[in-house]
Design an enzyme around this catalytic site. Structure first.
Site, mmCIF file in Angstrom:
data_model
loop_
_atom_site.group_PDB
_atom_site.id
_atom_site.type_symbol
_atom_site.label_atom_id
_atom_site.label_comp_id
_atom_site.label_asym_id
_atom_site.label_seq_id
_atom_site.Cartn_x
_atom_site.Cartn_y
_atom_site.Cartn_z
ATOM 1 N N ALA A 3 -25.368 -2.048 -5.269
ATOM 2 C CA ALA A 3 -24.129 -1.349 -4.914
ATOM 3 C C ALA A 3 -23.185 -1.355 -6.113
ATOM 4 C CB ALA A 3 -23.465 -2.036 -3.729
ATOM 5 N N ASP A 4 -22.661 -0.194 -6.444
ATOM 6 C CA ASP A 4 -21.663 -0.172 -7.505
ATOM 7 C C ASP A 4 -20.292 -0.463 -6.890
ATOM 8 O OD1 ASP A 4 -20.638 2.218 -6.433
ATOM 9 O OD2 ASP A 4 -21.730 3.471 -7.857
ATOM 10 N N SER A 5 -19.284 -0.555 -7.730
ATOM 11 C CA SER A 5 -17.964 -0.968 -7.239
ATOM 12 C C SER A 5 -17.390 0.031 -6.235
ATOM 13 C CB SER A 5 -16.999 -1.178 -8.399
ATOM 14 O OG SER A 5 -16.872 -0.012 -9.163
ATOM 15 N N ASP B 68 -19.150 1.972 -4.140
ATOM 16 C CA ASP B 68 -19.890 1.750 -2.892
ATOM 17 C C ASP B 68 -19.330 0.550 -2.146
ATOM 18 O OD1 ASP B 68 -21.762 3.813 -3.197
ATOM 19 O OD2 ASP B 68 -23.140 2.530 -4.330
ATOM 20 N N PHE B 69 -19.062 -0.519 -2.884
ATOM 21 C CA PHE B 69 -18.584 -1.741 -2.248
ATOM 22 C C PHE B 69 -17.179 -1.551 -1.677
ATOM 23 C CE2 PHE B 69 -16.776 -6.050 -2.221
ATOM 24 C CZ PHE B 69 -17.662 -6.618 -1.330
#
Length: 80
Positions: A37-39, A41-42
């Site tokens: 997960a990239d930032s 997505d998070f």
């Protein structure tokens, strides 16, 4: 809300958000290592959890939520 109910809801949110098979979602699933997960997505996931649990998760706390179990424990311990 009981811990198992929180876990079930978090697991469903994660599976839906990242388009995972629910069988892939376990308590020790790591958002960064296991599903990459990239930032963004998070952040989106945290916002979804805030809506689902009517909770506020400050950024400094969200940074510490690396697994589903971490997230469930946090929500359980910060219920209204």
């Amino acid at each position: 809300m009981e811990k198992q109910a929180i876990y079930d809801q978090v697991a469903t949110l994660v599976a839906d958000h990242f388009e995972l098979n629910p069988d892939q979602v376990t308590g020790d699933l790591n958002f960064l290592k296991d599903i990459d997960a990239d930032s963004i997505d998070f952040v989106e996931l945290v916002l979804e959890m805030e809506d689902a649990f009517d909770a506020e998760i400050p950024d400094e706390d969200a940074d510490k939520l690396t697994t589903i179990n971490d997230t469930v424990d946090y929500i359980y311990n910060h219920q209204k």
